[in-house]
Design a protein around this motif. Structure first.
Motif, PDB file in Angstrom:
ATOM      1  N   HIS A 156       0.796  -1.226   0.000  1.00  0.00           N
ATOM      2  CA  HIS A 156       0.000   0.000   0.000  1.00  0.00           C
ATOM      3  C   HIS A 156       0.826   1.273   0.000  1.00  0.00           C
ATOM      4  O   HIS A 156       0.315   2.352   0.322  1.00  0.00           O
ATOM      5  N   ILE A 157       2.099   1.180  -0.383  1.00  0.00           N
ATOM      6  CA  ILE A 157       2.867   2.417  -0.567  1.00  0.00           C
ATOM      7  C   ILE A 157       2.386   3.113  -1.844  1.00  0.00           C
ATOM      8  O   ILE A 157       1.909   2.480  -2.778  1.00  0.00           O
ATOM      9  N   ARG A 158       2.498   4.436  -1.836  1.00  0.00           N
ATOM     10  CA  ARG A 158       2.073   5.230  -2.996  1.00  0.00           C
ATOM     11  C   ARG A 158       3.253   5.456  -3.938  1.00  0.00           C
ATOM     12  O   ARG A 158       4.387   5.592  -3.485  1.00  0.00           O
TER      13      ARG A 158
ATOM     14  N   PRO B 289      -9.309  -0.284  -3.073  1.00  0.00           N
ATOM     15  CA  PRO B 289     -10.460   0.446  -2.525  1.00  0.00           C
ATOM     16  C   PRO B 289     -10.062   1.520  -1.514  1.00  0.00           C
ATOM     17  O   PRO B 289     -10.827   2.441  -1.267  1.00  0.00           O
ATOM     18  N   TYR B 290      -8.858   1.431  -0.959  1.00  0.00           N
ATOM     19  CA  TYR B 290      -8.409   2.437   0.007  1.00  0.00           C
ATOM     20  C   TYR B 290      -7.616   3.559  -0.654  1.00  0.00           C
ATOM     21  O   TYR B 290      -7.741   4.716  -0.288  1.00  0.00           O
ATOM     22  N   HIS B 291      -6.746   3.197  -1.601  1.00  0.00           N
ATOM     23  CA  HIS B 291      -5.777   4.171  -2.110  1.00  0.00           C
ATOM     24  C   HIS B 291      -5.783   4.326  -3.626  1.00  0.00           C
ATOM     25  O   HIS B 291      -4.995   5.105  -4.153  1.00  0.00           O
TER      26      HIS B 291
END
Lengths: 303, 303
Positions: B161-163, B178-180
């Motif tokens: 989940h790193i951007r 769905p989160y990020h």
């Protein structure tokens, strides 16, 4: 005497801070001077500690240094500042110089790992086994403490150089990092703020849009560090963090970046105790160097 | 008998793999079945191990589980799968169930931490003290081993989940997390590839532009992990990595993303030995569970 006395050097690219003491309440001597040539700068530090050694023996010296540095104990260049772009300083044998001249055990690590160790020993990270110390100043760097010890691994972390999403419509500034342009350091260091806004961070008013954008990027970066290292706390130091309105903005931006995904109360409910200022304030650097000396002395004593 | 026998469960969100053995050369029994309800799935695993226990005693059971999971030994929900969106599985006491029913010491960790431990014990990470195991499949997750132990910290890493930076002109796909949205998992997991290209990764030809883009993002992600964790090696597993042309592209993309900044031969000259496939192949998961059992058994034995 009961507690041994340690020497510490916060070896920065701009200035050196040298101190002697045992802990934050017992810093007996301190001096600071600009970083010039290696020869002149290291000699000046040596003279300081030699003068003290004539009066009182030191048990060990700690050096928390700018880098990159070689931390592999078995490497032929252990204790060197290696490939730094700082003129004259590439391939400088820092540990060897002080070990020869002072005859002391030397603790050596990055400036941010030193600060992390100081925070663990006496500051905002006491009792934790996994946390992050991040400095946002002239450069951006992170010291990581994981499973009860500082992280070295392949080299040492270089957390200022992670890449972040940047929307050019919102932010056309392309960053100043000569390697990566708009990495974290390229977007959020003190010089990046000055280049972007045409004035230094200290002179930007609290309601300037600079701060929302700065917090946005720092929040994205902290979310990345949380997803990667799973720290029990994050300590934010460095000159840019001296702006008192910035820390609360960063807390909110970090929660926004994670968007509820890391569902633990430390982040969702107690973020004020999770992302914090250094417990040692702006003495984290030099006290970190003292802590490196203490750690080395303890390791030698237990052999 | 000379070496003790361990049970292992690779508890995935899609399937469970259960095995009994001592090491990669001695896997005596193995079974796999789909993950349905907690009650049915855990009972089925229990029946497998009970049948073996009637013949041969097991020394410990290891469970490498999908998550998020609670790894804090002192927590009231230690050993639970906690806030998973997988229907029926939130707040499932996995460790307690097997401990009660089998009367064995249980080693418990994330699926990727288990795989990392297996690679450390018998695979591509033997002898290292700091490395990263990353799986790119239905989801993306990382297991980290730092300073000689698996990383837990606050919770456990959630490296998928790193951007990442995404240029909408080059890549208008907004990601499926769905989160990020366009985090690493949102851009590069198997389902993300399927959503983006309208076909599964297995059917994309080697010269499809999908692979350059996939390698570009994975290179950015690995550069971030290198800057943060300073791993001595990175192991890439998971179904998406089964495409044989992908690994060399990722190595090059990682060097491009770092752009010479981390100036160590392991990265600049020996990248083929630095970013590697799992030494245990697609058995890394279940052997990781066996390794968790062995680790727990050793810890108990040394008390």
């Amino acid at each position: 005497m009961s507690s041994p006395l340690f020497g510490g050097i916060e070896a920065g690219g701009t200035k050196f801070v040298c101190a002697v003491g045992t802990d934050p309440d017992t810093l007996l001597h301190e001096t600071r001077f600009p970083t010039t040539t290696p020869d002149e700068t290291l000699r000046r530090a040596l003279d300081f500690f030699r003068a003290i050694q004539r009066e009182t023996p030191l048990a060990a010296l700690g050096i928390a240094s700018f880098g990159p540095i070689d931390l592999h104990p078995t490497s032929p260049t252990y204790g060197f500042i290696t490939s730094t772009p700082k003129p004259g300083w590439a391939n400088t044998d820092v540990v060897g110089f002080f070990a020869r001249e002072l005859g002391l055990p030397i603790g050596f690590d990055t400036d941010v790992n030193g600060a992390a160790l100081g925070e663990y020993r006496w500051g905002a990270a006491q009792g934790l086994d996994t946390f992050l110390y991040l400095t946002i100043g002239t450069g951006i760097g992170g010291g990581a403490f994981v499973n009860g010890r500082l992280v070295h691994g392949l080299l040492h972390p270089e957390m200022g150089h992670i890449r972040l999403p940047r929307d050019p419509n919102r932010d056309p500034f392309e960053g100043i990092c000569p390697y990566h342009g708009d990495c974290l350091e390229g977007l959020c260091s003190g010089p990046a703020l000055a280049a972007r806004w045409g004035q230094n961070a200290e002179t930007l008013p609290a309601d300037h849009p600079a701060w929302e954008l700065q917090a946005h990027y720092l929040g994205l970066a902290l979310a990345t560090f949380i997803c990667t290292l799973s720290p029990q706390r994050i300590i934010l130091g460095g000159g840019v963090m001296n702006a008192p309105h910035l820390l609360p903005l960063v807390r909110t931006a970090t929660q926004q970046a994670l968007n509820g995904y890391i569902h633990v109360p430390a982040i969702t409910e107690q973020i004020d105790a999770y992302i914090v200022a250094p417990g040692l304030g702006n003495r984290a650097g030099v006290l970190g160097a003292i802590a490196l000396a203490e750690q080395t002395w303890k390791e030698r004593s237990s052999l």
